[in-house]
Design a protein around this motif. Sequence first.
Motif, PDB file in Angstrom:
ATOM      1  N   PRO A  34      10.353  -4.315 -28.439  1.00 14.13           N
ATOM      2  CA  PRO A  34      10.665  -3.146 -29.271  1.00 14.13           C
ATOM      3  C   PRO A  34      12.162  -2.876 -29.345  1.00 14.13           C
ATOM      4  CG  PRO A  34       9.829  -2.462 -27.126  1.00 14.13           C
ATOM      5  CD  PRO A  34       9.683  -3.948 -27.183  1.00 14.13           C
ATOM      6  N   ALA A  35      12.934  -3.508 -28.487  1.00 15.22           N
ATOM      7  CA  ALA A  35      14.379  -3.269 -28.460  1.00 15.22           C
ATOM      8  C   ALA A  35      15.085  -3.939 -29.638  1.00 15.22           C
ATOM      9  CB  ALA A  35      14.967  -3.765 -27.140  1.00 15.22           C
ATOM     10  N   ASP A  36      14.728  -5.231 -29.905  1.00 16.71           N
ATOM     11  CA  ASP A  36      15.420  -5.957 -30.972  1.00 16.71           C
ATOM     12  C   ASP A  36      14.479  -6.630 -31.967  1.00 16.71           C
ATOM     13  OD1 ASP A  36      14.397  -8.005 -29.444  1.00 16.71           O
ATOM     14  OD2 ASP A  36      16.326  -8.581 -28.578  1.00 16.71           O
ATOM     15  N   GLY A  37      13.155  -6.470 -31.772  1.00 16.74           N
ATOM     16  CA  GLY A  37      12.202  -7.054 -32.699  1.00 16.74           C
ATOM     17  C   GLY A  37      12.026  -8.549 -32.555  1.00 16.74           C
ATOM     18  N   LYS A  38      12.584  -9.141 -31.500  1.00 20.12           N
ATOM     19  CA  LYS A  38      12.477 -10.587 -31.287  1.00 20.12           C
ATOM     20  C   LYS A  38      11.352 -10.892 -30.302  1.00 20.12           C
ATOM     21  CE  LYS A  38      17.424 -11.407 -32.103  1.00 20.12           C
ATOM     22  NZ  LYS A  38      18.695 -11.937 -31.522  1.00 20.12           N
ATOM     23  N   PRO A  39      10.810 -12.112 -30.389  1.00 16.59           N
ATOM     24  CA  PRO A  39       9.749 -12.484 -29.447  1.00 16.59           C
ATOM     25  C   PRO A  39      10.272 -12.544 -28.012  1.00 16.59           C
ATOM     26  CG  PRO A  39       9.782 -13.963 -31.343  1.00 16.59           C
ATOM     27  CD  PRO A  39      11.041 -13.143 -31.414  1.00 16.59           C
ATOM     28  N   LEU A  40       9.451 -12.064 -27.097  1.00 14.61           N
ATOM     29  CA  LEU A  40       9.798 -12.117 -25.672  1.00 14.61           C
ATOM     30  C   LEU A  40       8.756 -12.988 -24.986  1.00 14.61           C
ATOM     31  CD1 LEU A  40      11.673 -10.945 -23.425  1.00 14.61           C
ATOM     32  CD2 LEU A  40       9.971  -9.160 -23.104  1.00 14.61           C
ATOM     33  N   HIS A  41       9.172 -14.159 -24.507  1.00 16.40           N
ATOM     34  CA  HIS A  41       8.249 -15.135 -23.948  1.00 16.40           C
ATOM     35  C   HIS A  41       8.215 -15.047 -22.424  1.00 16.40           C
ATOM     36  CE1 HIS A  41       7.826 -17.454 -27.764  1.00 16.40           C
ATOM     37  NE2 HIS A  41       9.051 -17.002 -27.981  1.00 16.40           N
ATOM     38  N   VAL A  42       7.059 -15.360 -21.844  1.00 15.17           N
ATOM     39  CA  VAL A  42       6.957 -15.497 -20.388  1.00 15.17           C
ATOM     40  C   VAL A  42       7.692 -16.766 -19.986  1.00 15.17           C
ATOM     41  CG1 VAL A  42       5.407 -15.840 -18.433  1.00 15.17           C
ATOM     42  CG2 VAL A  42       4.755 -14.287 -20.280  1.00 15.17           C
ATOM     43  N   ARG A  43       8.533 -16.667 -18.967  1.00 16.29           N
ATOM     44  CA  ARG A  43       9.299 -17.811 -18.474  1.00 16.29           C
ATOM     45  C   ARG A  43       8.629 -18.358 -17.214  1.00 16.29           C
ATOM     46  NH1 ARG A  43      15.325 -15.664 -17.906  1.00 16.29           N
ATOM     47  NH2 ARG A  43      15.822 -17.896 -17.765  1.00 16.29           N
ATOM     48  N   SER A  44       8.495 -19.649 -17.152  1.00  9.74           N
ATOM     49  CA  SER A  44       7.815 -20.276 -16.020  1.00  9.74           C
ATOM     50  C   SER A  44       8.752 -20.409 -14.820  1.00  9.74           C
ATOM     51  CB  SER A  44       7.294 -21.663 -16.419  1.00  9.74           C
ATOM     52  OG  SER A  44       6.782 -22.342 -15.279  1.00  9.74           O
ATOM     53  N   LEU A  45       8.256 -19.951 -13.677  1.00  6.58           N
ATOM     54  CA  LEU A  45       9.002 -20.127 -12.434  1.00  6.58           C
ATOM     55  C   LEU A  45       8.853 -21.555 -11.908  1.00  6.58           C
ATOM     56  CD1 LEU A  45       8.032 -16.701 -10.891  1.00  6.58           C
ATOM     57  CD2 LEU A  45      10.383 -17.445 -11.262  1.00  6.58           C
ATOM     58  N   VAL A  46       7.856 -22.288 -12.454  1.00  4.83           N
ATOM     59  CA  VAL A  46       7.679 -23.699 -12.092  1.00  4.83           C
ATOM     60  C   VAL A  46       8.447 -24.533 -13.119  1.00  4.83           C
ATOM     61  CG1 VAL A  46       6.031 -25.518 -11.514  1.00  4.83           C
ATOM     62  CG2 VAL A  46       5.400 -23.129 -11.195  1.00  4.83           C
ATOM     63  N   SER A  47       9.748 -24.399 -13.073  1.00  9.28           N
ATOM     64  CA  SER A  47      10.637 -25.115 -13.986  1.00  9.28           C
ATOM     65  C   SER A  47      11.977 -25.290 -13.288  1.00  9.28           C
ATOM     66  CB  SER A  47      10.820 -24.329 -15.290  1.00  9.28           C
ATOM     67  OG  SER A  47      11.451 -23.081 -15.026  1.00  9.28           O
ATOM     68  N   ASN A  48      12.846 -26.105 -13.866  1.00 10.65           N
ATOM     69  CA  ASN A  48      14.154 -26.314 -13.247  1.00 10.65           C
ATOM     70  C   ASN A  48      14.913 -25.000 -13.128  1.00 10.65           C
ATOM     71  OD1 ASN A  48      13.690 -29.041 -12.991  1.00 10.65           O
ATOM     72  ND2 ASN A  48      14.722 -29.582 -14.919  1.00 10.65           N
ATOM     73  N   ASP A  49      14.906 -24.216 -14.202  1.00 12.71           N
ATOM     74  CA  ASP A  49      15.613 -22.931 -14.178  1.00 12.71           C
ATOM     75  C   ASP A  49      14.959 -21.957 -13.195  1.00 12.71           C
ATOM     76  OD1 ASP A  49      17.396 -23.838 -16.053  1.00 12.71           O
ATOM     77  OD2 ASP A  49      16.369 -22.896 -17.758  1.00 12.71           O
ATOM     78  N   GLY A  50      13.625 -21.974 -13.157  1.00  8.43           N
ATOM     79  CA  GLY A  50      12.921 -21.069 -12.258  1.00  8.43           C
ATOM     80  C   GLY A  50      13.188 -21.369 -10.804  1.00  8.43           C
TER      81      GLY A  50
END
Length: 512
Positions: free
Chosen positions: A57-73
């Motif tokens: 609701p802040a910017d109207g853009k999609p907000l995706h769940v980010r996986s903690l089982v990833s390099n970044d996570g």
Amino acid sequence: MTAQTTEKQGPLLRFLGGVERVGNKLPHPFWLFVILSVVLVLVSWLLAAFDVSVVSPADGKPLHVRSLVSNDGVHMMVSDLVKNYVNFPPLGLITVVMLGVAVADKSGLLPAMMRAALSKVPAKFVTFAVALTCMFAQIAGDAAFVVMIPLAMIAFRAVGRNPIIGAIIAYVAVGGTSSVGMLPSGSDAVMAGISTAAARAIDPNYQVGTLSNYFFSLASAILLAVVITVVTELVVAKRVDAMDAQSPEQIELEELPDMSVSALERKGIRRAMLAAVIYLGLLVLAMVPSGSPLRGDGGAIIDSPLFDGIVVFLMLFFMIIGVTYGITVGTISKPKDFPDYMGQGLRDLIPALILFFAISQFLGYFKWSNLGQVISIAMAQFLRDLGATPVLVFLGTMLLICVMDLFITSGSAMWSLVAPILVPMLMLLHIHPETTQALFRMADAPLNSITPMSPYFGVALGFIRRTRPSAGIGTLMSLVLPLAVVNLVVWLLMFLGWYALGIPLGPGAPVD
């Protein structure tokens, strides 16, 4: 408890017995958050694999769940471990406050004040006096249980009444109304810190003040002291008096602390109160000039360094009155006593600091994965589509917290668990974090005194068994239940009335 006794229990006590058995199987809160962190990692991986998202609701853009089982996570979990802990808002707040409270407590001031408040109370006022004194005693944290339960028993015995009544009142007034009191305490700092962290998922600059619920807490403390008095006299006292218990005179006196307050202790209390008046007077005088450094932009009082840094001023307040008392009575006789007492207070905090480590990692993962925001936005949209009114939202939230409270009795642990979802969700429904925090405190406390999962349930039962050796879990539950239920109902009605009238919950708290 014998099988025959169990058979005689009603459905409610059998249900509570089941709650006890299930609750006892739950791990320590530290391991609970470790387990939840592992579950969070797996859930984030699963939802990210299905590309679950919501529209922000802040910017109207999609907000995706980010996986903690990833390099970044994995990189985040490793590299941010220290940062998650050090930047956990309640960590610094409660540590600073407790440095001051420890001096007031370890010097003997807080216990002496509690004894002085109850030492010469007339029989007709003893119930209210015990309940109200316990509201002050909450400043001592969990130590209030150990101090106030035996003192309340002595106060009742001194006026010829059954000491079990005093134990029940003290147990409920300290544990069943926890997180509200006559004076600001460490719990205010902890709650505000967790609320701030949760609110920043929606507004990165949001700040929940330490005293944001103080008006509501003060009024709640007075009202609940009255409610506890009425319910005790009409229900609890009659039930206790009907029990086939031992005579109060048969209690072993040496097992309970001395209730008397010496002339030197009274002198110390008077001087500590004088120091408190002088300190508060100087703060008021310092705020008078419009250009005072304690004022905010444009001479603001609420949005000012004084209120933003209220934790510092609370620490100094308790240090000053504690040192004044200690020097007067001799418990502080050399400079090293002062830091020694602060060290003792921090040692008392060690269990909380260990728990904070697990909680801070869980919240760090929750924030990075976007899971909290996704759930909050989805739930808020669902409630909007249903046309749910604020009152229905409040009732649903309260029911959820009450059920969870039977199993998780640590207020900070449970607020850490639910705040990342409830605070953003209600913010999206135009309900401020301060209101959500007050709702949680109101829903969380009453059932604390019912569940055997509370570590102080056994403490209270142990004291009661000194008068009634046959007392068991069902005995304590049956005595506490009327108080817990009425407290919850009256407190809820007060909250709804407060909300409807638009009264600020505390200094600087916005009105929904």
